[in-house]
Design a protein around this motif. Structure first.
Motif, PDB file in Angstrom:
ATOM      1  N   ILE A  93       1.931  -0.927  22.747  1.00  0.00           N
ATOM      2  CA  ILE A  93       0.836  -0.292  22.013  1.00  0.00           C
ATOM      3  C   ILE A  93       1.403   0.272  20.715  1.00  0.00           C
ATOM      4  O   ILE A  93       2.356   1.059  20.734  1.00  0.00           O
ATOM      5  CB  ILE A  93       0.186   0.834  22.834  1.00  0.00           C
ATOM      6  CG1 ILE A  93      -0.333   0.288  24.165  1.00  0.00           C
ATOM      7  CG2 ILE A  93      -0.952   1.483  22.046  1.00  0.00           C
ATOM      8  CD1 ILE A  93      -0.855   1.374  25.093  1.00  0.00           C
ATOM      9  N   GLY A  94       0.823  -0.137  19.597  1.00  0.00           N
ATOM     10  CA  GLY A  94       1.317   0.311  18.304  1.00  0.00           C
ATOM     11  C   GLY A  94       0.256   1.022  17.494  1.00  0.00           C
ATOM     12  O   GLY A  94      -0.945   0.871  17.738  1.00  0.00           O
ATOM     13  N   LEU A  95       0.706   1.807  16.526  1.00  0.00           N
ATOM     14  CA  LEU A  95      -0.168   2.455  15.558  1.00  0.00           C
ATOM     15  C   LEU A  95       0.168   1.920  14.181  1.00  0.00           C
ATOM     16  O   LEU A  95       1.310   2.034  13.726  1.00  0.00           O
ATOM     17  CB  LEU A  95       0.020   3.976  15.583  1.00  0.00           C
ATOM     18  CG  LEU A  95      -0.578   4.761  14.406  1.00  0.00           C
ATOM     19  CD1 LEU A  95      -2.099   4.605  14.358  1.00  0.00           C
ATOM     20  CD2 LEU A  95      -0.193   6.244  14.490  1.00  0.00           C
ATOM     21  N   ASP A  96      -0.812   1.322  13.523  1.00  0.00           N
ATOM     22  CA  ASP A  96      -0.651   0.858  12.152  1.00  0.00           C
ATOM     23  C   ASP A  96      -1.172   1.940  11.222  1.00  0.00           C
ATOM     24  O   ASP A  96      -2.370   2.223  11.180  1.00  0.00           O
ATOM     25  CB  ASP A  96      -1.436  -0.445  11.947  1.00  0.00           C
ATOM     26  CG  ASP A  96      -1.308  -0.987  10.533  1.00  0.00           C
ATOM     27  OD1 ASP A  96      -0.395  -0.537   9.807  1.00  0.00           O
ATOM     28  OD2 ASP A  96      -2.123  -1.861  10.160  1.00  0.00           O
ATOM     29  N   ILE A  97      -0.264   2.545  10.475  1.00  0.00           N
ATOM     30  CA  ILE A  97      -0.609   3.643   9.572  1.00  0.00           C
ATOM     31  C   ILE A  97      -1.007   3.067   8.215  1.00  0.00           C
ATOM     32  O   ILE A  97      -0.185   2.480   7.515  1.00  0.00           O
ATOM     33  CB  ILE A  97       0.587   4.605   9.415  1.00  0.00           C
ATOM     34  CG1 ILE A  97       0.987   5.181  10.758  1.00  0.00           C
ATOM     35  CG2 ILE A  97       0.266   5.718   8.418  1.00  0.00           C
ATOM     36  CD1 ILE A  97       2.359   5.821  10.769  1.00  0.00           C
ATOM     37  N   GLY A  98      -2.269   3.213   7.840  1.00  0.00           N
ATOM     38  CA  GLY A  98      -2.757   2.643   6.594  1.00  0.00           C
ATOM     39  C   GLY A  98      -2.978   1.153   6.722  1.00  0.00           C
ATOM     40  O   GLY A  98      -2.380   0.354   5.994  1.00  0.00           O
ATOM     41  N   THR A  99      -3.849   0.776   7.638  1.00  0.00           N
ATOM     42  CA  THR A  99      -4.039  -0.651   7.945  1.00  0.00           C
ATOM     43  C   THR A  99      -4.647  -1.430   6.797  1.00  0.00           C
ATOM     44  O   THR A  99      -4.491  -2.643   6.708  1.00  0.00           O
ATOM     45  CB  THR A  99      -4.895  -0.802   9.220  1.00  0.00           C
ATOM     46  OG1 THR A  99      -4.776  -2.123   9.735  1.00  0.00           O
ATOM     47  CG2 THR A  99      -6.360  -0.472   8.942  1.00  0.00           C
ATOM     48  N   GLY A 100      -5.327  -0.727   5.871  1.00  0.00           N
ATOM     49  CA  GLY A 100      -5.921  -1.403   4.726  1.00  0.00           C
ATOM     50  C   GLY A 100      -7.110  -2.261   5.117  1.00  0.00           C
ATOM     51  O   GLY A 100      -7.530  -2.299   6.275  1.00  0.00           O
ATOM     52  N   ALA A 101      -7.632  -2.980   4.146  1.00  0.00           N
ATOM     53  CA  ALA A 101      -8.789  -3.840   4.391  1.00  0.00           C
ATOM     54  C   ALA A 101      -8.408  -5.112   5.125  1.00  0.00           C
ATOM     55  O   ALA A 101      -9.262  -5.784   5.709  1.00  0.00           O
ATOM     56  CB  ALA A 101      -9.466  -4.198   3.070  1.00  0.00           C
ATOM     57  N   SER A 102      -7.112  -5.452   5.125  1.00  0.00           N
ATOM     58  CA  SER A 102      -6.667  -6.701   5.763  1.00  0.00           C
ATOM     59  C   SER A 102      -6.468  -6.562   7.261  1.00  0.00           C
ATOM     60  O   SER A 102      -6.605  -7.548   7.995  1.00  0.00           O
ATOM     61  CB  SER A 102      -5.354  -7.171   5.131  1.00  0.00           C
ATOM     62  OG  SER A 102      -4.275  -6.317   5.500  1.00  0.00           O
ATOM     63  N   GLY A 103      -6.101  -5.344   7.735  1.00  0.00           N
ATOM     64  CA  GLY A 103      -5.793  -5.164   9.156  1.00  0.00           C
ATOM     65  C   GLY A 103      -4.696  -6.101   9.636  1.00  0.00           C
ATOM     66  O   GLY A 103      -4.664  -6.495  10.800  1.00  0.00           O
ATOM     67  N   ILE A 104      -3.764  -6.424   8.742  1.00  0.00           N
ATOM     68  CA  ILE A 104      -2.871  -7.551   9.012  1.00  0.00           C
ATOM     69  C   ILE A 104      -1.921  -7.315  10.183  1.00  0.00           C
ATOM     70  O   ILE A 104      -1.672  -8.225  10.981  1.00  0.00           O
ATOM     71  CB  ILE A 104      -2.085  -7.935   7.733  1.00  0.00           C
ATOM     72  CG1 ILE A 104      -1.481  -9.319   7.889  1.00  0.00           C
ATOM     73  CG2 ILE A 104      -1.044  -6.888   7.379  1.00  0.00           C
ATOM     74  CD1 ILE A 104      -2.503 -10.415   8.037  1.00  0.00           C
ATOM     75  N   TYR A 105      -1.359  -6.106  10.317  1.00  0.00           N
ATOM     76  CA  TYR A 105      -0.410  -5.894  11.415  1.00  0.00           C
ATOM     77  C   TYR A 105      -1.083  -5.958  12.784  1.00  0.00           C
ATOM     78  O   TYR A 105      -0.557  -6.623  13.696  1.00  0.00           O
ATOM     79  CB  TYR A 105       0.331  -4.567  11.229  1.00  0.00           C
ATOM     80  CG  TYR A 105       1.325  -4.597  10.101  1.00  0.00           C
ATOM     81  CD1 TYR A 105       2.352  -5.531  10.073  1.00  0.00           C
ATOM     82  CD2 TYR A 105       1.243  -3.690   9.043  1.00  0.00           C
ATOM     83  CE1 TYR A 105       3.273  -5.572   9.022  1.00  0.00           C
ATOM     84  CE2 TYR A 105       2.156  -3.715   8.002  1.00  0.00           C
ATOM     85  CZ  TYR A 105       3.163  -4.657   7.994  1.00  0.00           C
ATOM     86  OH  TYR A 105       4.068  -4.696   6.958  1.00  0.00           O
ATOM     87  N   PRO A 106      -2.216  -5.313  13.005  1.00  0.00           N
ATOM     88  CA  PRO A 106      -2.891  -5.470  14.302  1.00  0.00           C
ATOM     89  C   PRO A 106      -3.295  -6.909  14.588  1.00  0.00           C
ATOM     90  O   PRO A 106      -3.148  -7.388  15.725  1.00  0.00           O
ATOM     91  CB  PRO A 106      -4.112  -4.550  14.178  1.00  0.00           C
ATOM     92  CG  PRO A 106      -3.710  -3.527  13.184  1.00  0.00           C
ATOM     93  CD  PRO A 106      -2.860  -4.255  12.191  1.00  0.00           C
TER      94      PRO A 106
END
Length: 295
Positions: A101-114
């Protein structure tokens, strides 16, 4: 013949370069932007923001089965191979293949890491951002991808001075954080950085081929101040997370950040990464004795 990108993680599925024939077969819309380069190989004009967006959309569809990925005009268009690389090195911090389970800080409009993390490894994600319009765009992407939408939870950060506060609940446990912090310290510096990049690409100084809104490109103090705040705040949430991590673009930022990590009693690792001529590194720190994971 495609060249192997030796500087990417050895497990990265994108290290064999761009197979434009395969990409165009999966997403015919890319054909409008593909043509032979001066060496006779198929490529795109990387100075063309529409071409870069089309390439990313085709990559996500072909290799990650992400449907209908798109960005509002002007938002940061992330390089897929490099973003995937970061996640492969995150995986190396843990000694098992269990769902993380991860937290993406500042995922932006792309949501690329999740999106990449759920596709590559089946991980679950919390994705935070201060910009509600960005979160709305990620939510729109998730509606087109129901097979992964239940693995990604979007959370709005109402206070730009906080990172984990308002996002992580008191007893909530995650395995790691990812973060691509705002690189520049001011709007002026961001513009100058874009102009330098455009000169290297030999394109118009006003062209933004990768885009980026203010909160994506810069914040007061730049990445050093942003990650310093992460480090300070992580002490309060040390029982909630096994590995705190962030990308660090400027090598000169590292010494003071390492001192900050040491001052709060955490252990750290630095992993050098690069894609093409761009070099960066991952700074990871942990308060756990057994830093291989909570499971």
């Amino acid at each position: 013949m495609r060249k192997i990108k030796q500087n990417l993680h050895p497990d990265n599925i994108h290290r064999f370069g761009y197979d434009f024939m395969l990409l165009m077969k999966a997403d015919p819309a890319l054909k409008a932007f593909v043509k032979p380069n001066p060496y006779g190989d198929l490529s795109i004009d990387f100075a063309d923001s529409k071409a870069v967006l089309a390439l990313n959309r085709a990559l996500l569809l072909t290799y990650h089965h992400i449907q209908a990925w798109d960005l509002p005009p002007g938002h940061l268009c992330p390089p897929i191979p490099g973003r995937a690389d970061y996640l492969y090195y995150i995986r190396d911090l843990f000694d098992s293949e269990v769902e993380l389970i991860g937290l993406d800080i500042g995922t932006g409009a792309s949501g690329i890491y999740p999106l990449l993390g759920t596709s590559l490894f089946g991980w679950r994600f919390l994705a935070s951002d201060i910009d509600q319009k960005s979160l709305k765009n990620v939510a729109k992407i998730l509606t087109q991808n129901p097979s992964i939408s239940n693995k990604i939870e979007l959370r709005h950060q109402p206070n730009a001075s906080h990172i984990f506060k308002n996002i992580l609940n008191e007893n909530e446990i995650i395995d790691f954080t990812v973060c691509n912090p705002p690189f520049h310290s001011s709007a002026k510096e961001a513009i100058q950085g874009t102009q330098r990049k455009n000169r290297n690409l030999k394109i118009s100084p006003r062209t933004l081929n990768f885009g980026g809104k203010n909160n994506e490109l810069w914040c007061p103090g730049g990445e050093k101040k942003f990650v310093s705040q992460m480090i300070r705040e992580s002490l309060e949430f040390k029982e909630n997370c096994t590995w705190f991590t962030s990308l660090i673009s400027k090598k000169d930022s590292l010494p003071s950040l390492i001192r900050s990590v040491e001052n709060i009693g955490a252990k750290y690792r630095i992993v050098d990464m690069s894609q093409g001529h761009k070099k960066s590194r991952m700074l990871a720190w942990s308060f756990k004795q057994n830093k291989k994971g909570r499971r």
